[in-house]
Design a protein around this motif. Sequence first.
Motif, PDB file in Angstrom:
ATOM      1  N   ARG A 238       0.834  -1.201   0.000  1.00  0.00           N
ATOM      2  CA  ARG A 238       0.000   0.000   0.000  1.00  0.00           C
ATOM      3  C   ARG A 238       0.876   1.262   0.000  1.00  0.00           C
ATOM      4  O   ARG A 238       0.625   2.209  -0.756  1.00  0.00           O
ATOM      5  CB  ARG A 238      -0.904  -0.032   1.240  1.00  0.00           C
ATOM      6  CG  ARG A 238      -1.796   1.150   1.395  1.00  0.00           C
ATOM      7  CD  ARG A 238      -2.753   0.998   2.568  1.00  0.00           C
ATOM      8  NE  ARG A 238      -3.278   2.296   2.886  1.00  0.00           N
ATOM      9  CZ  ARG A 238      -2.714   3.144   3.730  1.00  0.00           C
ATOM     10  NH1 ARG A 238      -1.617   2.803   4.369  1.00  0.00           N
ATOM     11  NH2 ARG A 238      -3.239   4.325   3.917  1.00  0.00           N
ATOM     12  N   LEU A 239       1.928   1.264   0.831  1.00  0.00           N
ATOM     13  CA  LEU A 239       2.804   2.438   0.895  1.00  0.00           C
ATOM     14  C   LEU A 239       3.587   2.600  -0.408  1.00  0.00           C
ATOM     15  O   LEU A 239       3.757   3.718  -0.909  1.00  0.00           O
ATOM     16  CB  LEU A 239       3.759   2.319   2.084  1.00  0.00           C
ATOM     17  CG  LEU A 239       3.061   2.245   3.442  1.00  0.00           C
ATOM     18  CD1 LEU A 239       4.084   2.149   4.560  1.00  0.00           C
ATOM     19  CD2 LEU A 239       2.147   3.457   3.650  1.00  0.00           C
ATOM     20  N   LEU A 240       4.042   1.489  -0.984  1.00  0.00           N
ATOM     21  CA  LEU A 240       4.813   1.569  -2.232  1.00  0.00           C
ATOM     22  C   LEU A 240       3.934   2.033  -3.389  1.00  0.00           C
ATOM     23  O   LEU A 240       4.385   2.765  -4.275  1.00  0.00           O
ATOM     24  CB  LEU A 240       5.438   0.206  -2.553  1.00  0.00           C
ATOM     25  CG  LEU A 240       6.525  -0.260  -1.581  1.00  0.00           C
ATOM     26  CD1 LEU A 240       7.019  -1.652  -1.960  1.00  0.00           C
ATOM     27  CD2 LEU A 240       7.691   0.727  -1.548  1.00  0.00           C
ATOM     28  N   LEU A 241       2.668   1.609  -3.354  1.00  0.00           N
ATOM     29  CA  LEU A 241       1.742   2.040  -4.402  1.00  0.00           C
ATOM     30  C   LEU A 241       1.513   3.550  -4.311  1.00  0.00           C
ATOM     31  O   LEU A 241       1.457   4.257  -5.327  1.00  0.00           O
ATOM     32  CB  LEU A 241       0.418   1.276  -4.264  1.00  0.00           C
ATOM     33  CG  LEU A 241      -0.698   1.623  -5.248  1.00  0.00           C
ATOM     34  CD1 LEU A 241      -0.203   1.623  -6.678  1.00  0.00           C
ATOM     35  CD2 LEU A 241      -1.855   0.625  -5.111  1.00  0.00           C
ATOM     36  N   ARG A 242       1.418   4.034  -3.092  1.00  0.00           N
ATOM     37  CA  ARG A 242       1.246   5.469  -2.881  1.00  0.00           C
ATOM     38  C   ARG A 242       2.463   6.233  -3.419  1.00  0.00           C
ATOM     39  O   ARG A 242       2.315   7.235  -4.131  1.00  0.00           O
ATOM     40  CB  ARG A 242       1.079   5.711  -1.378  1.00  0.00           C
ATOM     41  CG  ARG A 242       0.873   7.129  -1.024  1.00  0.00           C
ATOM     42  CD  ARG A 242       0.926   7.282   0.477  1.00  0.00           C
ATOM     43  NE  ARG A 242      -0.366   7.079   1.082  1.00  0.00           N
ATOM     44  CZ  ARG A 242      -0.563   7.102   2.401  1.00  0.00           C
ATOM     45  NH1 ARG A 242       0.467   7.274   3.239  1.00  0.00           N
ATOM     46  NH2 ARG A 242      -1.765   6.971   2.893  1.00  0.00           N
ATOM     47  N   LEU A 243       3.675   5.751  -3.099  1.00  0.00           N
ATOM     48  CA  LEU A 243       4.890   6.417  -3.598  1.00  0.00           C
ATOM     49  C   LEU A 243       4.905   6.425  -5.126  1.00  0.00           C
ATOM     50  O   LEU A 243       5.252   7.428  -5.758  1.00  0.00           O
ATOM     51  CB  LEU A 243       6.146   5.710  -3.068  1.00  0.00           C
ATOM     52  CG  LEU A 243       6.466   5.950  -1.587  1.00  0.00           C
ATOM     53  CD1 LEU A 243       7.660   5.110  -1.164  1.00  0.00           C
ATOM     54  CD2 LEU A 243       6.729   7.442  -1.314  1.00  0.00           C
ATOM     55  N   HIS A 244       4.512   5.317  -5.703  1.00  0.00           N
ATOM     56  CA  HIS A 244       4.483   5.244  -7.173  1.00  0.00           C
ATOM     57  C   HIS A 244       3.487   6.239  -7.751  1.00  0.00           C
ATOM     58  O   HIS A 244       3.760   6.919  -8.747  1.00  0.00           O
ATOM     59  CB  HIS A 244       4.128   3.823  -7.610  1.00  0.00           C
ATOM     60  CG  HIS A 244       3.791   3.713  -9.059  1.00  0.00           C
ATOM     61  ND1 HIS A 244       4.710   3.958 -10.061  1.00  0.00           N
ATOM     62  CD2 HIS A 244       2.623   3.439  -9.700  1.00  0.00           C
ATOM     63  CE1 HIS A 244       4.121   3.815 -11.238  1.00  0.00           C
ATOM     64  NE2 HIS A 244       2.856   3.508 -11.041  1.00  0.00           N
ATOM     65  N   ARG A 245       2.319   6.332  -7.110  1.00  0.00           N
ATOM     66  CA  ARG A 245       1.295   7.266  -7.625  1.00  0.00           C
ATOM     67  C   ARG A 245       1.781   8.712  -7.520  1.00  0.00           C
ATOM     68  O   ARG A 245       1.572   9.509  -8.440  1.00  0.00           O
ATOM     69  CB  ARG A 245      -0.024   7.094  -6.865  1.00  0.00           C
ATOM     70  CG  ARG A 245      -0.717   5.780  -7.201  1.00  0.00           C
ATOM     71  CD  ARG A 245      -1.975   5.599  -6.380  1.00  0.00           C
ATOM     72  NE  ARG A 245      -2.994   6.564  -6.700  1.00  0.00           N
ATOM     73  CZ  ARG A 245      -3.819   7.137  -5.811  1.00  0.00           C
ATOM     74  NH1 ARG A 245      -3.716   6.820  -4.529  1.00  0.00           N
ATOM     75  NH2 ARG A 245      -4.727   8.002  -6.197  1.00  0.00           N
ATOM     76  N   TYR A 246       2.432   9.053  -6.422  1.00  0.00           N
ATOM     77  CA  TYR A 246       2.907  10.426  -6.268  1.00  0.00           C
ATOM     78  C   TYR A 246       4.013  10.722  -7.279  1.00  0.00           C
ATOM     79  O   TYR A 246       4.070  11.820  -7.841  1.00  0.00           O
ATOM     80  CB  TYR A 246       3.403  10.674  -4.839  1.00  0.00           C
ATOM     81  CG  TYR A 246       2.304  10.579  -3.790  1.00  0.00           C
ATOM     82  CD1 TYR A 246       0.965  10.667  -4.142  1.00  0.00           C
ATOM     83  CD2 TYR A 246       2.611  10.410  -2.445  1.00  0.00           C
ATOM     84  CE1 TYR A 246      -0.036  10.569  -3.185  1.00  0.00           C
ATOM     85  CE2 TYR A 246       1.616  10.321  -1.481  1.00  0.00           C
ATOM     86  CZ  TYR A 246       0.294  10.394  -1.861  1.00  0.00           C
ATOM     87  OH  TYR A 246      -0.692  10.305  -0.920  1.00  0.00           O
ATOM     88  N   ALA A 247       4.888   9.723  -7.512  1.00  0.00           N
ATOM     89  CA  ALA A 247       5.952   9.925  -8.511  1.00  0.00           C
ATOM     90  C   ALA A 247       5.330  10.164  -9.885  1.00  0.00           C
ATOM     91  O   ALA A 247       5.797  11.024 -10.648  1.00  0.00           O
ATOM     92  CB  ALA A 247       6.880   8.713  -8.546  1.00  0.00           C
ATOM     93  N   SER A 248       4.233   9.437 -10.185  1.00  0.00           N
ATOM     94  CA  SER A 248       3.555   9.650 -11.472  1.00  0.00           C
ATOM     95  C   SER A 248       2.972  11.055 -11.538  1.00  0.00           C
ATOM     96  O   SER A 248       2.996  11.701 -12.593  1.00  0.00           O
ATOM     97  CB  SER A 248       2.430   8.627 -11.655  1.00  0.00           C
ATOM     98  OG  SER A 248       2.940   7.327 -11.584  1.00  0.00           O
ATOM     99  N   GLU A 249       2.443  11.533 -10.402  1.00  0.00           N
ATOM    100  CA  GLU A 249       1.897  12.898 -10.380  1.00  0.00           C
ATOM    101  C   GLU A 249       2.989  13.911 -10.732  1.00  0.00           C
ATOM    102  O   GLU A 249       2.749  14.861 -11.479  1.00  0.00           O
ATOM    103  CB  GLU A 249       1.339  13.230  -8.986  1.00  0.00           C
ATOM    104  CG  GLU A 249       0.014  12.561  -8.674  1.00  0.00           C
ATOM    105  CD  GLU A 249      -0.525  12.936  -7.281  1.00  0.00           C
ATOM    106  OE1 GLU A 249      -1.497  12.306  -6.847  1.00  0.00           O
ATOM    107  OE2 GLU A 249       0.046  13.863  -6.637  1.00  0.00           O
ATOM    108  N   VAL A 250       4.201  13.705 -10.169  1.00  0.00           N
ATOM    109  CA  VAL A 250       5.302  14.633 -10.447  1.00  0.00           C
ATOM    110  C   VAL A 250       5.598  14.663 -11.941  1.00  0.00           C
ATOM    111  O   VAL A 250       5.701  15.728 -12.549  1.00  0.00           O
ATOM    112  CB  VAL A 250       6.575  14.216  -9.679  1.00  0.00           C
ATOM    113  CG1 VAL A 250       7.782  15.024 -10.139  1.00  0.00           C
ATOM    114  CG2 VAL A 250       6.363  14.351  -8.182  1.00  0.00           C
ATOM    115  N   LEU A 251       5.688  13.473 -12.539  1.00  0.00           N
ATOM    116  CA  LEU A 251       6.079  13.391 -13.950  1.00  0.00           C
ATOM    117  C   LEU A 251       4.987  13.884 -14.885  1.00  0.00           C
ATOM    118  O   LEU A 251       5.257  14.284 -16.006  1.00  0.00           O
ATOM    119  CB  LEU A 251       6.439  11.943 -14.308  1.00  0.00           C
ATOM    120  CG  LEU A 251       7.624  11.352 -13.545  1.00  0.00           C
ATOM    121  CD1 LEU A 251       7.975   9.983 -14.080  1.00  0.00           C
ATOM    122  CD2 LEU A 251       8.842  12.278 -13.630  1.00  0.00           C
TER     123      LEU A 251
END
Lengths: 328, 328
Positions: A238-251
């Motif tokens: 769950r935490l890793l998925l959140r990090l991935h989603r935020y990284a996608s938001e940045v890009l």
Amino acid sequence: MSNPDHYSQDVMAGEVLAPYLHARAADFLRGLRLHRESGADTAGAEEAARTLRAAARRISGTLHTFRPLLDPVWADQLRAELAWLSGTLALEQACTSRLVRLVDALSRLSSGSGPVPAARGERSAGLTVGAARAGALLERQLTLARTRAHSAALQALGSSRFHAVADAVALLASEVPLGPAGTAPATEVLDGPAAVAERRLREAVAALPLTRAAHPYNAEALALSAGETQDAPWHHTRLLLRLHRYASEVLHTGGEPDTVLYEAARALDRHRDAAEAATAAATAARTPRIAPATAYALGVLHADQRHEVEAARFAFQRAWRNATAPVP
Amino acid sequence: MSNPDHYSQDVMAGEVLAPYLHARAADFLRGLRLHRESGADTAGAEEAARTLRAAARRISGTLHTFRPLLDPVWADQLRAELAWLSGTLALEQACTSRLVRLVDALSRLSSGSGPVPAARGERSAGLTVGAARAGALLERQLTLARTRAHSAALQALGSSRFHAVADAVALLASEVPLGPAGTAPATEVLDGPAAVAERRLREAVAALPLTRAAHPYNAEALALSAGETQDAPWHHTRLLLRLHRYASEVLHTGGEPDTVLYEAARALDRHRDAAEAATAAATAARTPRIAPATAYALGVLHADQRHEVEAARFAFQRAWRNATAPVP
């Protein structure tokens, strides 16, 4: 999952990272203003806490994922303080939603969906009484925990530690302390950290028992004493998925939000909520001197929430396969 | 489902019905012989009871479905006596399998699937103690019920009422009292009653909430106080499915057994067993002066078995759709 956008050669990594962090810092400051204006308005205070937490999570996640492009000492320090803050603010909301979840479940469990014949009504009276008492017990315990969490949050928001965080975020709204790599071209250095976040997520998901979860009614999550050991890899995902989603938001700043994994993330939130609610039911059942009928209703409730944990795993594997299936 | 075989014009209905009933009556008499020879041999006595019950169910079902072709007074009377007998013989086996199901579930629920960390071991000790006590309580209650059922079965098998049934079945092994329609051509009168049995089954299934059951984790069966009202149509379908299967056996005598609905029938058996096990857990929880930990474990067990009820509905709808899907 989507590929990051591509930038022209003359865009520097910092020029992509900075606007995202500026915007999230502005969100944070807006949350802070909302908090100061809310006073005795509970709904306003909740909205303020939600805004603060969402911004803190995104800033913290970005500092973590894109640390190689930032001033690492500054990033690590701010991240630790934001983790403290969002952890403190999250507790009150967690108590509220846990109570709502458990009381809803009790009412679903103890009410039938049809007319109750007299003979059966009598036989199920034990459960109804037990459910009412269990509800009262949970309400007492979780309301107390929520009151404590509320005081702790208020105390945190008035502390000098918080003022230091707020000052750091206010600075971030106009200036991002980049490291040397932050001035390299975005095309060269921005994809790497985002790809690491995505790879970590994929590895964590690959280690989950998804085949078993895809088989409905596998009863895996009901092995009660294994509950917490079993749950940990899902919580971590769950935490890793959140990090991935935020990284996608940045890009993808300025583009469409990355909604493809939204369902998967929701399933893991539900997994976490149900697991914690089950634990709360089990904890309440250890209260000394409760009536057997109360303990019985709490046992039903515990199993029901572990059943919800299993259902959330089923939902996650489906959402994940849908989101990651190769487009035909 | 399969169409009945077709017979040449000169085969009479009684010539199809009689060999089936003769064979089942012979099975019954073999069961009776097994019973007399079993003495203190428990496995032998169980095998005898199983054989007697299977034969009694098939004879009774055939008398019901093909009543229009038989002497109706004789058919109704023998059917009532066979129902009494198989009901009496079924109780002991039901107690045994209920106890096995509940003890297995308790052991699955209270044991984890991995190493238990010390801190967690301590926290789950309450459940382990409760599960052990709940198991002991269920064992006491169900063993007592089984002993009573065993005595009742022995008494029934020694009664003059049973000897009258055995005599009637012995007659049936050589002669079937047909009605006037029994001498009509099989092609004209045999399909009708079998089609009625099939239609009743289809109507009962059509009235079940199969769309809901097809959605995994719908939590429908967990509305505890509605349990028995909810379950009745599924139990009724189970009996109609059995009648349909036996009617198919009559029509396909000598051919392959009709296995297409076997999975669906198994799912409904599991539905019934889980529903009754859940009731047994709830009943045990109403025992006066039990410890809260025992009541808690029984609550977990009750919810677990209702979860099994839901899983059995899911399995039934899948098996039914597979069995009745149009062949491409």
